[in-house]
Structures are given as C-alpha cells and as structure tokens.
Design an enzyme around this catalytic site. Structure first.
Site, PDB file in Angstrom:
ATOM      1  N   ARG A  36      15.809   4.732  13.874  1.00  0.00           N
ATOM      2  CA  ARG A  36      15.620   4.840  15.320  1.00  0.00           C
ATOM      3  C   ARG A  36      14.128   4.946  15.629  1.00  0.00           C
ATOM      4  O   ARG A  36      13.355   5.493  14.853  1.00  0.00           O
ATOM      5  CB  ARG A  36      16.343   6.080  15.858  1.00  0.00           C
ATOM      6  CG  ARG A  36      17.851   5.913  15.936  1.00  0.00           C
ATOM      7  CD  ARG A  36      18.526   7.120  16.550  1.00  0.00           C
ATOM      8  NE  ARG A  36      18.470   8.282  15.686  1.00  0.00           N
ATOM      9  CZ  ARG A  36      17.598   9.267  15.792  1.00  0.00           C
ATOM     10  NH1 ARG A  36      16.705   9.265  16.761  1.00  0.00           N
ATOM     11  NH2 ARG A  36      17.617  10.268  14.966  1.00  0.00           N
ATOM     12  N   TYR A  96      18.745  -2.176  14.233  1.00  0.00           N
ATOM     13  CA  TYR A  96      19.161  -0.938  13.553  1.00  0.00           C
ATOM     14  C   TYR A  96      20.201  -0.165  14.382  1.00  0.00           C
ATOM     15  O   TYR A  96      20.063  -0.054  15.611  1.00  0.00           O
ATOM     16  CB  TYR A  96      17.944  -0.035  13.266  1.00  0.00           C
ATOM     17  CG  TYR A  96      18.389   1.301  12.736  1.00  0.00           C
ATOM     18  CD1 TYR A  96      18.832   1.420  11.412  1.00  0.00           C
ATOM     19  CD2 TYR A  96      18.474   2.409  13.558  1.00  0.00           C
ATOM     20  CE1 TYR A  96      19.323   2.626  10.941  1.00  0.00           C
ATOM     21  CE2 TYR A  96      18.954   3.618  13.101  1.00  0.00           C
ATOM     22  CZ  TYR A  96      19.384   3.722  11.787  1.00  0.00           C
ATOM     23  OH  TYR A  96      19.872   4.905  11.323  1.00  0.00           O
ATOM     24  N   LYS A 114      24.357   6.276  20.102  1.00  0.00           N
ATOM     25  CA  LYS A 114      23.406   7.244  20.652  1.00  0.00           C
ATOM     26  C   LYS A 114      23.108   6.956  22.129  1.00  0.00           C
ATOM     27  O   LYS A 114      22.974   7.869  22.936  1.00  0.00           O
ATOM     28  CB  LYS A 114      22.098   7.216  19.863  1.00  0.00           C
ATOM     29  CG  LYS A 114      22.268   7.460  18.372  1.00  0.00           C
ATOM     30  CD  LYS A 114      22.838   8.819  18.102  1.00  0.00           C
ATOM     31  CE  LYS A 114      22.862   9.114  16.611  1.00  0.00           C
ATOM     32  NZ  LYS A 114      23.447  10.426  16.330  1.00  0.00           N
ATOM     33  N   HIS A 142      25.712  16.190  20.102  1.00  0.00           N
ATOM     34  CA  HIS A 142      25.442  15.607  18.778  1.00  0.00           C
ATOM     35  C   HIS A 142      26.091  16.519  17.730  1.00  0.00           C
ATOM     36  O   HIS A 142      25.414  17.247  17.010  1.00  0.00           O
ATOM     37  CB  HIS A 142      23.915  15.542  18.586  1.00  0.00           C
ATOM     38  CG  HIS A 142      23.476  14.746  17.409  1.00  0.00           C
ATOM     39  ND1 HIS A 142      22.252  14.926  16.790  1.00  0.00           N
ATOM     40  CD2 HIS A 142      24.079  13.739  16.721  1.00  0.00           C
ATOM     41  CE1 HIS A 142      22.120  14.080  15.797  1.00  0.00           C
ATOM     42  NE2 HIS A 142      23.211  13.346  15.728  1.00  0.00           N
ATOM     43  N   SER A 168      19.769  14.775  12.708  1.00  0.00           N
ATOM     44  CA  SER A 168      20.136  13.628  11.879  1.00  0.00           C
ATOM     45  C   SER A 168      19.799  13.899  10.404  1.00  0.00           C
ATOM     46  O   SER A 168      18.761  14.495  10.106  1.00  0.00           O
ATOM     47  CB  SER A 168      19.346  12.407  12.343  1.00  0.00           C
ATOM     48  OG  SER A 168      19.474  12.271  13.737  1.00  0.00           O
ATOM     49  N   CYS A 183      21.122  15.846   8.179  1.00  0.00           N
ATOM     50  CA  CYS A 183      21.175  17.240   7.698  1.00  0.00           C
ATOM     51  C   CYS A 183      22.573  17.590   7.189  1.00  0.00           C
ATOM     52  O   CYS A 183      22.953  18.750   7.147  1.00  0.00           O
ATOM     53  CB  CYS A 183      20.779  18.213   8.801  1.00  0.00           C
ATOM     54  SG  CYS A 183      19.019  18.243   9.127  1.00  0.00           S
ATOM     55  N   LYS A 211      25.778  16.417   8.307  1.00  0.00           N
ATOM     56  CA  LYS A 211      26.943  16.518   9.194  1.00  0.00           C
ATOM     57  C   LYS A 211      28.148  15.804   8.578  1.00  0.00           C
ATOM     58  O   LYS A 211      29.256  16.307   8.629  1.00  0.00           O
ATOM     59  CB  LYS A 211      26.648  15.897  10.568  1.00  0.00           C
ATOM     60  CG  LYS A 211      25.720  16.738  11.412  1.00  0.00           C
ATOM     61  CD  LYS A 211      26.038  16.708  12.916  1.00  0.00           C
ATOM     62  CE  LYS A 211      26.056  15.339  13.531  1.00  0.00           C
ATOM     63  NZ  LYS A 211      24.706  14.732  13.538  1.00  0.00           N
ATOM     64  N   ASP A 264      29.665  12.926  14.053  1.00  0.00           N
ATOM     65  CA  ASP A 264      28.358  12.774  14.704  1.00  0.00           C
ATOM     66  C   ASP A 264      28.342  13.161  16.181  1.00  0.00           C
ATOM     67  O   ASP A 264      27.350  13.706  16.644  1.00  0.00           O
ATOM     68  CB  ASP A 264      27.889  11.318  14.550  1.00  0.00           C
ATOM     69  CG  ASP A 264      26.404  11.139  14.837  1.00  0.00           C
ATOM     70  OD1 ASP A 264      25.624  12.017  14.444  1.00  0.00           O
ATOM     71  OD2 ASP A 264      26.034  10.134  15.464  1.00  0.00           O
ATOM     72  N   ALA A 318      19.254   4.317   4.372  1.00  0.00           N
ATOM     73  CA  ALA A 318      20.294   3.291   4.179  1.00  0.00           C
ATOM     74  C   ALA A 318      21.620   3.850   4.699  1.00  0.00           C
ATOM     75  O   ALA A 318      21.884   5.052   4.587  1.00  0.00           O
ATOM     76  CB  ALA A 318      20.417   2.945   2.707  1.00  0.00           C
ATOM     77  N   ARG A 319      22.455   2.995   5.252  1.00  0.00           N
ATOM     78  CA  ARG A 319      23.659   3.468   5.937  1.00  0.00           C
ATOM     79  C   ARG A 319      24.912   2.752   5.459  1.00  0.00           C
ATOM     80  O   ARG A 319      24.846   1.643   4.922  1.00  0.00           O
ATOM     81  CB  ARG A 319      23.513   3.210   7.441  1.00  0.00           C
ATOM     82  CG  ARG A 319      22.358   3.953   8.101  1.00  0.00           C
ATOM     83  CD  ARG A 319      22.699   5.379   8.337  1.00  0.00           C
ATOM     84  NE  ARG A 319      21.634   6.157   8.909  1.00  0.00           N
ATOM     85  CZ  ARG A 319      21.815   7.140   9.797  1.00  0.00           C
ATOM     86  NH1 ARG A 319      23.023   7.459  10.208  1.00  0.00           N
ATOM     87  NH2 ARG A 319      20.790   7.834  10.245  1.00  0.00           N
ATOM     88  N   ARG A 348      17.482  22.422   9.216  1.00  0.00           N
ATOM     89  CA  ARG A 348      16.958  22.384   7.844  1.00  0.00           C
ATOM     90  C   ARG A 348      15.718  23.270   7.851  1.00  0.00           C
ATOM     91  O   ARG A 348      14.661  22.850   8.297  1.00  0.00           O
ATOM     92  CB  ARG A 348      16.606  20.929   7.540  1.00  0.00           C
ATOM     93  CG  ARG A 348      16.255  20.584   6.141  1.00  0.00           C
ATOM     94  CD  ARG A 348      15.900  19.105   6.078  1.00  0.00           C
ATOM     95  NE  ARG A 348      17.064  18.233   6.015  1.00  0.00           N
ATOM     96  CZ  ARG A 348      17.690  17.897   4.899  1.00  0.00           C
ATOM     97  NH1 ARG A 348      17.250  18.324   3.731  1.00  0.00           N
ATOM     98  NH2 ARG A 348      18.725  17.086   4.929  1.00  0.00           N
TER      99      ARG A 348
HETATM  100  C1  OXD Z   1      21.371   9.785  13.700  1.00  0.00           C
HETATM  101  C2  OXD Z   1      22.600   9.052  13.363  1.00  0.00           C
HETATM  102  O1  OXD Z   1      20.267   9.252  13.521  1.00  0.00           O
HETATM  103  O2  OXD Z   1      23.676   9.658  13.487  1.00  0.00           O
HETATM  104  O3  OXD Z   1      21.496  10.939  14.170  1.00  0.00           O
HETATM  105  O4  OXD Z   1      22.542   7.863  13.004  1.00  0.00           O
HETATM  106 MN    MN Z   2      23.493  11.551  14.500  1.00  0.00          MN
END
Ligand code: OXD
Ligand code: MN
Length: 582
Positions: free
Chosen positions: A70, A198, A207, A227, A249, A251, A253, A278, A366-367, A398
């Site tokens: 992002r 992205y 988002k 979030h 993000s 951390c 979740k 998320d 990477a996702r 964190r």
């Molecule tokens: C973030 C995501 O960046 O969930 O928070 O992708």
């Molecule tokens: Mn997120």
C-alpha cells in the site's frame, strides 16, 4: 449487458467515455468466467500455473517490483472541508482530486477490457452488508475480487434492489509510481485508484470501501467499520464466544484468527473458529450487544512467516485454488516463502534464479488470496446475516518493551483510550521504513476515512443506556528480552490469554488493579503445559511505572494533535492516567 439500474449504466457509460476501453465485460461471478479469465492471464503471462499435483488450481502472480505494498503517501481522503478528513489523512479538495486523477484515466483503457465488477461486502442477505461496483482494467483484480467478496450476479441483484452502491474506478495505468493515486470521496461514496495493481490499492472492496468509505458511512449510520479479525472460541462445554481484535497490518491477525489451541487445550475440547481475519463491521443489536460481520469472503494474507508451526490452518487452505503474489518458487513449481519450513527456493519473487545476495526469496509483503471456505477453521457463523455477538474487543500492537502481555480496560471509555493510544512498530505491509514505532489508533491510522477526533467521539457514543458493550483489552505478543528473544511464545499459546479475557467477561478470573488497567496475576493465567521462565512471566505482567509516565505524556501529546475535535472525555481519561502515574 447492462443492469436494471439506470444510474449504474450511466456511470459505466461515463467511465467508458473517459477511459475508452476496447470492450466492456460485466462480471457474473460464474466458474466459467473465472476459467476464461485464468486462461487469458496465463496466456498473457500475468499468472503462472503452480505445480498441479501439489497445488491444484493455484497460480503465481509477479507484480511490478515497484508495486508491492500500500502507498499511504499517495492515498487521499477528499472531503469538501479539509478538517473533516483530519490530520490522520492526506487531503485534496474534491474538484482538484477529480481533475488530477481523471487526467490520468483519460484514454487509459485503450486496447484493454473494462470489467464491471458488482460485489457485496458481507453475506448477500445481511442487513449489515453494503455493496459496491468496481470498474477495473485488470483481470488479476477481478480474479482476486472473486475470492475476496461475494462478486457477480447475486451482488448485482442486491444492488438493483438497494438502489445505491459505492463506485470504485481502478486502472493499473502504466504502473508508474510517479503516476499513482488512491483517492476517496466519502461524501460521494466514490473511490478512484490509478497506477497500482497491489491488493490494498487495487481490490477496492477491501481497504478503500470496507474501511475508509465504510468508516464514514458507519459514523453517519451509527455502526463501526474496523480493522479487526473476528474469532470464535469454543469452550469444552460447547459454548462459542466471539472476540474482535485490531492489530496493525502484518502483526499476526491471520494467525490469531486461525489459531490452533495448545495440546492441553485441544485434549479438553477447546476449538477455534475463524469468522474473519482483517475487517469487522459491528452494529448494536436489539439486545444491546454489538453484532459483527466479516464483510469479506476471503483472505489476502501475508505469506512469509506462515508455516506449519505458526499457522497450520492457513497452510492447509493454501494447497488448492489460491493466488500467490510475489512469493518464490521451488524447482518443481511449488510456492515458497521464508518461514515455510520446508522446500527450497529456485526462483525468487522476481523470477530470478534465487541468490541470497538479492535478499529474501519471497517479498516480505508477498500475499496469498484464497476463499475463506478453504480454511479448516472456517465457520458457517461467518454467513449469519445478523453476524455474531462480540464478547470482547482486543487492541494489540508490536511493542518490544513497555506494553504488558494483556491489560483489561476499566470501562468503555478507558478502552477507547487504549485503542486511541495504540502504537506499533511499522511493517512491510506499507512502503516506508520498517520497525519504527508509530501511533496507530485502533490499527486504523491508514484506514479511517475521517478525522480521528470525530472517530473517537463516535466510539464513545456507543456507551448508552441499555448497551451491553464488549469488555476491552490490550495485548502485546511481541515483548522482547534485552538479548532480543521474544518473552512470550505467541501463536497457539495466545489462547491462554484469550481464555483469561473471556473468563474476565464472565467475572470468572482474577486480576489486579494497576494505574494502566487490570492485569492478571501469574496464577490467573492457565499456563498448563507451557515451560515459561518465571522471570519472563514477571516481565510480561509488570507495569514499568517510569516507562508508563513517559508513555502517558506521549499519549496526551498524541491526542492533542487532534484538537479541537478530540473528545473531552478521552482527554480526561488520558490526564487521569498521567496523574495516577505521577
Ligand atoms: C493490510 C492488509 O495491509 O490487510 O492491512 O492487507
Ligand atoms: Mn489489514
């Protein structure tokens, strides 16, 4: 094709006149459509089929190396009055913003297909769900939206019934970082995104809609768009309680939402159910409780660090029908990333022969994109139109020092202060320096579509007559010893903390009062089967009064940045904290 809604057809025509695509395709969300799109992307080299034996239906997408996260510095909230966007957002006047981004959209789809993607955020028949239409020229975005939302004909029918929808216009443009903007117009329920493919910049349901635009709508309509993950904890007596938890993000979740209980818990019958990882939309129900839905239908999770010991549920859902973005690949075509604990990379995320000298094999951000139905801990409760009742809200960050393992807020407004004061070390989920502590209220710093002062006032407004609000907690899984090692094992063992949290909600666990809130005594936590050094446990549950004195002043200074809109009640809570510590 077109819709039964004249406004939608007119908008599509208007966008087509501006962007001048070669053709227009209305997405129906069918399997045949997905297959055709996949075939097209494979032909164009946008997708690479992974090993069909180990990973049937899985593909790899390699993004432009300059387009991997992002871009908060290019993300704008364009309200008529600058103050409404607040110091927490970059702002442009709507007319100027439209003019700047429309100049980029002008003719940008020449030779391309314009896809019209109707989607629903939330179960299709849920009164809490909201719909949108994304127009995009990226088949990769369409394929991701199909996994991440309820996309296609069913969503279009609901949009035609509702009559209203959020408009999202997206083009990958030239993928030139110098010609990239993500713009939000909350008063017009409109999003315009140019120059990035992205996820967080391009899958506009996520988002952009479900947080930035939805948080604005939520304030006007009296609900919350957060979030947060939503996780169900089933106790041995068969009762399931739900927790909503906000973390910045990257951390953990997704790991927390899919946690596998430690052996001692599993043996006694504890189970964990994933509702969302998320985003959480919450509304007060007629019983005074907050009821939550996950507006998404899939996971767009961070791959590195996901392994058999950190998140076996995630691994189990990633062996079929997943899209991987910017991971590495083994010699036999399997996806690979740091933390996978098996296999070895042959090609890195840019498709080069792997060379450790070039850095990690997978990009740190990477996702994977996968439907939530693939997840072994998926629960049908995620489809309940009225959502699930939330017993506890958890804020986490964190923080290598200071913040204890877990603290309960004294009451709702103290809990709102805990959320507002949240801080965390930055991660690779956004471009910029990694590891710097920054304030990230409610983990919404990058995502709140309006002034934080108004947002906190909105949170406080839930404390009304008859409300049965969730108890609020702060956690920190990331405390370190002087030598850098983590003090708490985290992952599955976090259930020990969640158990204390839920028992506190039932008035069934001990706690001690401290100036920063209620903390467990060492023997209030169930540590069966966990070999934890008593000194580490003391450190995890201690209140460092000197450190908190400094922190409380920093929190006051942070809140004052949002004057004059920061609610007096919140400032009073923060002053009370500072005074009790002095
Ligand atoms: C973030 C995501 O960046 O969930 O928070 O992708
Ligand atoms: Mn997120």
């Amino acid at each position: 094709m077109s819709s039964q809604l004249p406004e939608l057809n007119a908008w599509v025509d208007q966008v087509a006149a501006l962007t001048r695509p070669e053709r227009i395709h209305w997405c129906d969300g069918s399997d045949a459509e997905e297959q055709a799109l996949t075939a097209l992307m494979r032909e164009r080299g946008d997708l690479l089929a992974l090993n069909p034996d180990s990973h049937p239906g899985c593909h790899l997408h390699r993004s432009d190396p300059e387009d991997v996260a992002r871009v908060e510095h290019l993300t704008f909230v364009c309200t008529r009055r600058r103050e409404d966007a607040g110091p927490n957002n970059h702002w442009l006047a709507p007319d100027e913003a439209h003019a700047r981004i429309d100049a980029l959209f002008d003719g940008c789809m020449a030779g391309r297909t314009l896809y019209v993607v109707p989607y629903c955020m939330g179960p299709i028949d849920s009164p809490l769900a909201r719909c949108g239409v994304e127009i995009t020229d990226s088949p990769y975005v369409v394929a991701n939206m199909r996994k991440m939302t309820r996309m296609g004909d069913a969503a279009l029918r609901r949009i035609e019934r509702d009559g209203g929808f959020v408009r999202g216009l997206h083009s990958t443009g030239e993928l030139d970082p110098g010609r990239r903007f993500i713009m939000h117009f909350p008063e017009e329920l409109t999003i315009k995104s140019y120059g990035s493919g992205y996820g967080g910049n391009a899958l506009l349901g996520k988002k952009c809609h479900a947080l930035r635009i939805a948080s604005w709508q939520a304030r006007q309509e009296g609900w919350l768009a957060e979030h947060m993950l939503i996780v169900g904890i089933e106790r041995p007596d068969g009762q399931t309680r739900y927790i909503a938890a906000a973390f910045p993000s990257a951390c953990g979740k997704t790991n927390l939402a899919m946690l596998i209980p430690p052996e001692a818990y599993r043996e006694r019958g504890w189970k964990v159910w994933t509702v969302g990882d998320d985003i959480c939309w919450m509304q007060r129900g007629s019983d005074g409780r907050l009821w939550a839905i996950n507006p998404e239908a899939g996971f767009f999770g961070v791959a590195p660090g996901t392994g058999p010991s950190t998140n076996p549920n995630a691994l189990a859902m990633l062996d079929r029908d997943a899209i991987f973005t910017n991971v590495a690949m083994t010699a036999d075509g399997q996806p690979w990333w740091e933390g996978l604990e098996e296999g070895a990379p042959a090609l890195d995320w840019q498709g080069r022969a792997y060379d450790p000298g070039n850095g990690p094999a997978a990009h740190p951000n990477a996702r994977f994109t996968v439907s939530m139905r693939n997840c072994p801990s998926y629960t049908a409760a995620a489809e309940h139109p009225h959502g699930v009742p939330i017993s506890a809200i958890v804020f986490g960050g964190r923080r290598r020092s200071l913040v204890p393992l877990v603290t309960q807020a004294r009451d709702w407004s103290h809990g709102v202060l805990m959320g507002a004061a949240m801080a965390s070390e930055t991660t690779a989920a956004a471009t910029g320096q990694v590891g710097v502590v920054r304030r990230d209220p409610m983990a919404m710093k990058p995502f709140c579509g309006y002034h934080f002062g108004d947002y906190w006032a909105h949170w406080l407004s839930f404390d009304t007559e008859g409300a049965r609000l969730p108890a609020v907690f702060q956690v920190n899984w990331f405390r370190r010893a002087e030598d850098g090692r983590f003090l708490w094992p985290g992952f599955g063992d976090n259930l020990r903390v969640l158990e204390w949290i839920l028992r506190r909600c039932d008035d069934d666990a001990g706690a001690r009062q401290t100036p920063i809130g209620l903390l467990p005594n060492a023997d209030d936590l169930n540590l069966d089967g966990l070999a934890l050094d008593p000194a580490d446990l003391d450190a995890l549950l201690a209140v460092d009064a000197d450190g908190w004195r400094v922190e409380s002043q920093a929190v006051l200074a942070h809140l004052e940045e949002y004057a004059p809109r920061v609610p007096a009640e919140l400032l009073a809570q923060a002053r009370r904290l500072a005074e009790t510590l002095s």
